[in-house]
Structures are given as C-alpha cells and as structure tokens.
Design a protein around this motif. Structure first.
Motif, PDB file in Angstrom:
ATOM      1  N   ALA A 165      -6.180   5.669  15.009  1.00 47.40           N
ATOM      2  CA  ALA A 165      -5.079   5.161  14.439  1.00 47.40           C
ATOM      3  C   ALA A 165      -4.374   5.780  13.320  1.00 47.40           C
ATOM      4  CB  ALA A 165      -5.253   3.688  14.433  1.00 47.40           C
ATOM      5  N   ALA A 166      -5.158   5.959  12.240  1.00 49.22           N
ATOM      6  CA  ALA A 166      -4.765   6.486  10.929  1.00 49.22           C
ATOM      7  C   ALA A 166      -4.177   7.982  11.112  1.00 49.22           C
ATOM      8  CB  ALA A 166      -5.787   6.486   9.939  1.00 49.22           C
ATOM      9  N   SER A 167      -4.967   8.848  11.866  1.00 51.50           N
ATOM     10  CA  SER A 167      -4.489   9.995  12.201  1.00 51.50           C
ATOM     11  C   SER A 167      -2.995  10.000  12.898  1.00 51.50           C
ATOM     12  CB  SER A 167      -5.302  10.906  12.772  1.00 51.50           C
ATOM     13  OG  SER A 167      -6.617  10.936  12.041  1.00 51.50           O
ATOM     14  N   LEU A 168      -3.070   9.152  13.804  1.00 53.54           N
ATOM     15  CA  LEU A 168      -1.905   9.078  14.669  1.00 53.54           C
ATOM     16  C   LEU A 168      -0.577   8.836  13.886  1.00 53.54           C
ATOM     17  CD1 LEU A 168      -3.260   7.933  18.142  1.00 53.54           C
ATOM     18  CD2 LEU A 168      -2.306  10.327  17.620  1.00 53.54           C
ATOM     19  N   ALA A 169      -0.872   7.565  12.877  1.00 57.80           N
ATOM     20  CA  ALA A 169       0.189   7.211  11.985  1.00 57.80           C
ATOM     21  C   ALA A 169       1.095   8.165  11.333  1.00 57.80           C
ATOM     22  CB  ALA A 169      -0.415   6.024  11.195  1.00 57.80           C
ATOM     23  N   GLU A 170       0.158   9.144  11.179  1.00 60.85           N
ATOM     24  CA  GLU A 170       0.881  10.376  10.061  1.00 60.85           C
ATOM     25  C   GLU A 170       1.903  10.822  10.939  1.00 60.85           C
ATOM     26  OE1 GLU A 170      -1.677  13.051   8.584  1.00 60.85           O
ATOM     27  OE2 GLU A 170      -3.227  11.566   7.657  1.00 60.85           O
ATOM     28  N   PHE A 171       1.999  11.006  12.252  1.00 63.19           N
ATOM     29  CA  PHE A 171       2.958  11.717  12.961  1.00 63.19           C
ATOM     30  C   PHE A 171       4.330  10.695  13.274  1.00 63.19           C
ATOM     31  CE2 PHE A 171      -0.485  14.107  14.337  1.00 63.19           C
ATOM     32  CZ  PHE A 171       0.368  15.536  14.310  1.00 63.19           C
ATOM     33  N   GLY A 172       4.283   9.453  12.739  1.00 61.11           N
ATOM     34  CA  GLY A 172       5.062   8.719  12.757  1.00 61.11           C
ATOM     35  C   GLY A 172       5.722   8.152  11.209  1.00 61.11           C
ATOM     36  N   GLY A 173       6.399   7.487  11.093  1.00 63.32           N
ATOM     37  CA  GLY A 173       7.038   6.984   9.723  1.00 63.32           C
ATOM     38  C   GLY A 173       7.642   8.082   8.827  1.00 63.32           C
ATOM     39  N   ASP A 174       7.171   8.191   7.738  1.00 63.76           N
ATOM     40  CA  ASP A 174       7.656   9.174   6.923  1.00 63.76           C
ATOM     41  C   ASP A 174       7.668  10.655   7.336  1.00 63.76           C
ATOM     42  OD1 ASP A 174       8.137   7.072   5.282  1.00 63.76           O
ATOM     43  OD2 ASP A 174       6.801   7.489   3.943  1.00 63.76           O
ATOM     44  N   LYS A 175       6.834  10.860   7.859  1.00 66.68           N
ATOM     45  CA  LYS A 175       6.537  12.306   8.502  1.00 66.68           C
ATOM     46  C   LYS A 175       7.337  12.493   9.733  1.00 66.68           C
ATOM     47  CE  LYS A 175       2.407  14.474   6.876  1.00 66.68           C
ATOM     48  NZ  LYS A 175       1.164  15.345   7.381  1.00 66.68           N
ATOM     49  N   LEU A 176       7.847  11.658  10.167  1.00 63.52           N
ATOM     50  CA  LEU A 176       8.485  11.693  11.779  1.00 63.52           C
ATOM     51  C   LEU A 176       9.833  12.912  11.586  1.00 63.52           C
ATOM     52  CD1 LEU A 176       8.891  11.223  14.658  1.00 63.52           C
ATOM     53  CD2 LEU A 176      10.520   9.258  13.758  1.00 63.52           C
ATOM     54  N   PRO A 177      10.599  12.788  10.374  1.00 58.83           N
ATOM     55  CA  PRO A 177      11.653  13.869  10.150  1.00 58.83           C
ATOM     56  C   PRO A 177      11.032  15.269  10.201  1.00 58.83           C
ATOM     57  CG  PRO A 177      12.252  12.091   9.023  1.00 58.83           C
ATOM     58  CD  PRO A 177      10.733  11.815   9.526  1.00 58.83           C
ATOM     59  N   GLN A 178       9.802  15.373   9.505  1.00 65.35           N
ATOM     60  CA  GLN A 178       9.198  16.770   9.370  1.00 65.35           C
ATOM     61  C   GLN A 178       8.558  17.139  10.518  1.00 65.35           C
ATOM     62  OE1 GLN A 178       6.259  16.940   5.827  1.00 65.35           O
ATOM     63  NE2 GLN A 178       5.739  18.733   6.546  1.00 65.35           N
ATOM     64  N   THR A 179       8.066  16.246  11.415  1.00 62.11           N
ATOM     65  CA  THR A 179       7.577  16.689  12.711  1.00 62.11           C
ATOM     66  C   THR A 179       8.466  17.223  13.657  1.00 62.11           C
ATOM     67  OG1 THR A 179       5.724  15.068  12.456  1.00 62.11           O
ATOM     68  CG2 THR A 179       6.141  15.759  14.884  1.00 62.11           C
ATOM     69  N   LEU A 180       9.753  16.351  13.519  1.00 65.92           N
ATOM     70  CA  LEU A 180      10.917  16.881  14.493  1.00 65.92           C
ATOM     71  C   LEU A 180      11.494  18.238  13.960  1.00 65.92           C
ATOM     72  CD1 LEU A 180      12.685  13.450  14.833  1.00 65.92           C
ATOM     73  CD2 LEU A 180      11.420  14.731  16.655  1.00 65.92           C
ATOM     74  N   ALA A 181      11.518  18.546  12.531  1.00 60.30           N
ATOM     75  CA  ALA A 181      12.121  19.564  12.194  1.00 60.30           C
ATOM     76  C   ALA A 181      11.100  20.797  12.557  1.00 60.30           C
ATOM     77  CB  ALA A 181      12.303  19.546  10.702  1.00 60.30           C
ATOM     78  N   THR A 182       9.799  20.670  12.433  1.00 66.24           N
ATOM     79  CA  THR A 182       8.861  21.591  12.631  1.00 66.24           C
ATOM     80  C   THR A 182       8.844  21.893  14.252  1.00 66.24           C
ATOM     81  OG1 THR A 182       7.278  20.619  10.923  1.00 66.24           O
ATOM     82  CG2 THR A 182       6.473  21.974  12.613  1.00 66.24           C
ATOM     83  N   SER A 183       9.107  20.741  15.027  1.00 67.45           N
ATOM     84  CA  SER A 183       9.312  21.170  16.628  1.00 67.45           C
ATOM     85  C   SER A 183      10.200  21.966  16.833  1.00 67.45           C
ATOM     86  CB  SER A 183       9.281  19.785  17.277  1.00 67.45           C
ATOM     87  OG  SER A 183       8.144  19.099  16.858  1.00 67.45           O
ATOM     88  N   LEU A 184      11.514  21.690  16.249  1.00 64.72           N
ATOM     89  CA  LEU A 184      12.543  22.575  16.594  1.00 64.72           C
ATOM     90  C   LEU A 184      12.410  24.071  16.041  1.00 64.72           C
ATOM     91  CD1 LEU A 184      15.448  22.759  17.606  1.00 64.72           C
ATOM     92  CD2 LEU A 184      16.393  21.987  15.299  1.00 64.72           C
TER      93      LEU A 184
END
Length: 184
Positions: free
Chosen positions: A121-140
């Motif tokens: 759960a802690a590892s998965l939580a990193e993909f949401g919240g504050d890191k979500l914009p970074q995850t979306l930018a990285t995906s693009l």
C-alpha cells in the motif's frame, strides 16, 4: 535444402538469440540516450535553483529494465492483432506498450518497496498524490519515446525485414544533378 528467411520457425535458436540480444542492446542504447538527455535537462533546471542533482547510473538502469519490459511485449506480440493503416497500428502499439510499461513499473516499484521494508500500500501510494503529476508527465514522455521506436519497427516490417536499416545505413553514391540542369 532449407531456405533461410525471417520467419521465426526457420531460424535457429542461436540466430534468434543473437537477433534478440542485438535488438535489446540497440533498444537499451536508444532508451539510455533519451533518459540521459532528460536527466541532464532535469539537472540543469534544478541546478539553476541551486539544487544539486545528477543520479549516476539511473538512465542506464532504467533503460535496461524498460528495454527488457519492451522485449517482453514483443515476445507476447503485444498489439500485433490489429491490422489497419500503419499510423493506427503505431498509435495502438504505443498506447499498449505504455500501459505495459506502467503496469510493470508499478510491479517493479512494489517489489523494490518490499525489499526496502515498505508495504504494498505504501509503495502504491507513491504513484498517487504528490507524485501523480510527475507520473503523468513521465508517461507522456515515455509515449513520445515509444512512438519513433515502434514506428521504425512497423516501417521496417512494411518495407521488408531489414530493408529500412539497409536504406538508412548503406552507402549511397552521389546523385547526378547535371541531368536536372543543376551544376555541382
């Protein structure tokens, strides 16, 4: 006498292994160059703010891991079922491979988290919240990296296996421009 062609059933295991290893090396190098450029860009931006950032080896490690994930996608023939205009095939494959990379990256992060004593759960939580914009930018960005790679593979298949690379890397004689009325 067997006729050698590019059909997988007529290649020996050694030939297929050599081809896959070469493709893995080229893909890893391509991803390393892309990720290295992005890391240098991030380091330059952070450097302007007085933040020192240059993770050694990150681009190489990420390139090797994601190249292996992409090769797994090739092995399961991800996106090969659709036969349409090449532009649609490339777009569908790019999205399919992006989803594959995201899923496998999440699995990788969960495993790394477990190794470091974090819960799933802690590892998965990193993909949401504050890191979500970074995850979306990285995906693009990853989608933009995948498109030329997958486009080159599809064009190579459309032209005939190996023909694209021959066109790109064979020596071309100088064109004769005098016949068109242009003096050299």
């Amino acid at each position: 006498m067997a006729v050698a062609n590019n059909h997988p059933s007529t290649k020996t295991i050694a030939q297929r292994a050599k081809n896959e290893l070469r493709e893995y090396a080229i893909l890893s190098l391509y991803l390393f160059i892309c990720f290295g450029a992005l890391i240098l860009y991030k380091a330059a931006i952070l450097g302007e703010e007085g933040i020192s950032y240059l993770p050694s080896g990150l681009a190489a490690i990420k390139a090797l891991i994601l190249a292996k994930f992409i090769m797994l996608g090739h092995m399961i023939r991800l996106g090969d079922r659709r036969r349409s205009r090449i532009v649609y095939v490339i777009a569908c494959k790019a999205l399919s491979y992006l989803i594959l990379l995201l899923v496998l990256s999440v699995v990788e992060e969960v495993i790394v988290g477990l190794v470091h004593g974090r819960t799933i759960a802690a590892s998965l939580a990193e993909f949401g919240g504050d890191k979500l914009p970074q995850t979306l930018a990285t995906s693009l960005i990853m989608l933009l990296i995948l498109i030329p790679y997958l486009a080159s593979r599809e064009v190579n298949v459309a032209l005939g296996e190996g023909r694209l690379w021959t066109l790109l890397f064979e020596h071309r004689p100088a064109q004769i421009t005098e016949s068109k009325g242009v003096k050299p």
